[in-house]
Design an enzyme around this catalytic site. Structure first.
Site, mmCIF file in Angstrom:
data_model
loop_
_atom_site.group_PDB
_atom_site.id
_atom_site.type_symbol
_atom_site.label_atom_id
_atom_site.label_comp_id
_atom_site.label_asym_id
_atom_site.label_seq_id
_atom_site.Cartn_x
_atom_site.Cartn_y
_atom_site.Cartn_z
ATOM 1 N N GLY A 41 44.783 -15.856 -28.797
ATOM 2 C CA GLY A 41 45.222 -14.480 -28.061
ATOM 3 C C GLY A 41 43.769 -13.820 -27.408
ATOM 4 O O GLY A 41 42.884 -14.405 -27.560
ATOM 5 N N TYR A 43 41.808 -11.986 -29.272
ATOM 6 C CA TYR A 43 40.719 -11.587 -30.240
ATOM 7 C C TYR A 43 40.423 -12.826 -30.842
ATOM 8 O O TYR A 43 39.489 -13.163 -31.818
ATOM 9 C CB TYR A 43 41.098 -10.720 -31.420
ATOM 10 C CG TYR A 43 41.455 -9.365 -30.737
ATOM 11 C CD1 TYR A 43 42.667 -9.000 -30.969
ATOM 12 C CD2 TYR A 43 40.344 -8.610 -30.388
ATOM 13 C CE1 TYR A 43 42.796 -7.494 -30.331
ATOM 14 C CE2 TYR A 43 40.811 -7.190 -29.873
ATOM 15 C CZ TYR A 43 41.989 -6.826 -29.888
ATOM 16 O OH TYR A 43 42.168 -5.443 -29.316
ATOM 17 N N ASP A 149 51.783 -4.928 -36.733
ATOM 18 C CA ASP A 149 51.858 -6.010 -35.696
ATOM 19 C C ASP A 149 52.938 -7.262 -36.044
ATOM 20 O O ASP A 149 52.885 -8.184 -35.955
ATOM 21 C CB ASP A 149 50.794 -6.815 -35.146
ATOM 22 C CG ASP A 149 50.929 -7.412 -33.839
ATOM 23 O OD1 ASP A 149 50.295 -8.300 -33.330
ATOM 24 O OD2 ASP A 149 51.959 -7.110 -33.086
#
Ligand SMILES: CN1CCn2c1nc1c(Br)c(Br)c(Br)c(Br)c12
Ligand code: NA
Length: 330
Positions: A41, A43, A149
């Site tokens: 993703g 990061y 998240d």
């Protein structure tokens, strides 16, 4: 102010929540061999790996340099949560001397893709995994941490071993009463109303909205229950379901200013009864207890949502709670 666990970090002390001052001892990466890429993703890049010392399979989460200031927070939180129920284990932290890349070595979970898994889950499976998710979240919240998240992609399920692990603590934060947090967190379909209207003094209850979205998708057999095309549309879909009377009451309760140019967000919408979403196909999962729990979780007012511990006590989980108790008992 969170209704529960609001003073936890003050009680546990600075050494618990101060991640800035936290010094990480990085090991060398030779011990771990990358086998294949499993995802990635903004990061990080995520790989399946082998621990050459014990031949165990593991996950190697290679952090991108852009994530550098957040690394301390993620490692500190994973270290604090070590041993907690249904939280993925951090096994090691390594830094490559030449590339300077940091990597987290995590417990491997033989995850079944959500899209493939949720259609095969029976009603008891849905109760079981939602209960396990709540057990993990109650532990995390009791340690003063919000995940921020929660979504199917961050809940790994190894269906064969009936194992659930909450992963990706890169957006997680310590909860301190009265703190104004960033609202650009989470993943759109699972973002709570407080994020969508810009209310920054949120708390652990942020995660409970996301649990409600996941439960709704499992009960109504819909991959994502509130599927907005952008943050405004996300709020519109929520309004069309929960109605605008409660939305206005919510804004008033917290004195939240709400301006928009969008005509659609200024319309009046009636609250839809949850029975409106029941079909012949999903009706075996949409029991009155299931709809009652959804009604409680998917509330605009974050302080009105049940805590993870309160949700575990809902009659919807009777069959799995008794099972868990009996296993513990014998
Ligand atoms: C994006 N994907 C797919 C599978 N998978 C992904 N990220 C993972 C992380 Br982070 C962990 Br920790 C584990 Br354990 C697994 Br399994 C992971
Ligand atoms: Na993770």
């Amino acid at each position: 102010m969170a209704r529960t666990y609001s003073g936890v970090n003050a009680q546990l002390g600075r050494s618990w929540y101060d991640y800035e001052g936290f010094r990480i001892e990085w090991s060398s990466p030779e011990r771990y061999e990358i086998v294949g890429r499993v995802g990635g993703g903004k990061y990080s890049e995520v790989f399946e790996g082998i621990d050459m010392v014990n031949t165990d399979i593991c996950i190697i989460k290679v952090l991108k340099p852009v994530a550098s200031k957040k690394i301390k927070r993620e490692v500190k939180i994973l270290r604090n949560l070590t041993g907690g129920p249904n939280v993925v284990a951090l096994l090691d932290v390594v830094q490559d001397p030449s590339s300077r890349y940091h990597s987290l070595i995590m417990e491997y979970v033989d995850n079944t893709e959500w899209k493939a898994l949720y259609p095969v889950l029976g009603e008891v499976d849905i109760k079981y995994y939602t209960f396990q998710l709540l057990k993990g979240l109650d532990f995390v919240h009791s340690r003063g941490i919000m995940h921020r998240d929660i979504k199917p992609g961050n809940v790994m399920i190894d269906h064969r071993h009936r194992k659930l692990r909450i992963i990706d603590w890169g957006l997680a934060e310590f909860y301190h009463p009265g703190t104004a947090y960033h609202i650009r967190v989470g993943s759109r379909y699972y973002k709570a109303p407080e994020l969508l209207v810009g209310y920054k003094q949120y708390d652990y209850s942020l995660d409970m909205w996301s649990v409600g979205c996941m439960l709704a998708s499992m009960i109504f057999r819909k991959e994502h229950f509130f599927r907005g095309s952008d943050n405004d549309d996300q709020l519109l879909r929520i309004m069309k379901c929960l109605g605008t009377d409660c939305f206005d009451a919510y804004l008033k309760t917290y004195n939240i200013p709400f301006e928009t140019e969008l005509e659609s967000l200024l319309q009046v919408y009636p609250k839809q009864p949850w029975t409106r979403f029941v079909t012949t196909e999903n009706q075996p999962y949409a029991s009155s207890e299931a709809l009652d729990l959804l009604e409680k979780l998917l509330r605009y007012d974050h302080q009105k949502r049940p805590t993870a511990r309160e949700a575990q006590g809902h009659t919807y989980f009777n069959i799995v709670r008794l099972q868990a108790a009996s296993v513990k008992g014998d």
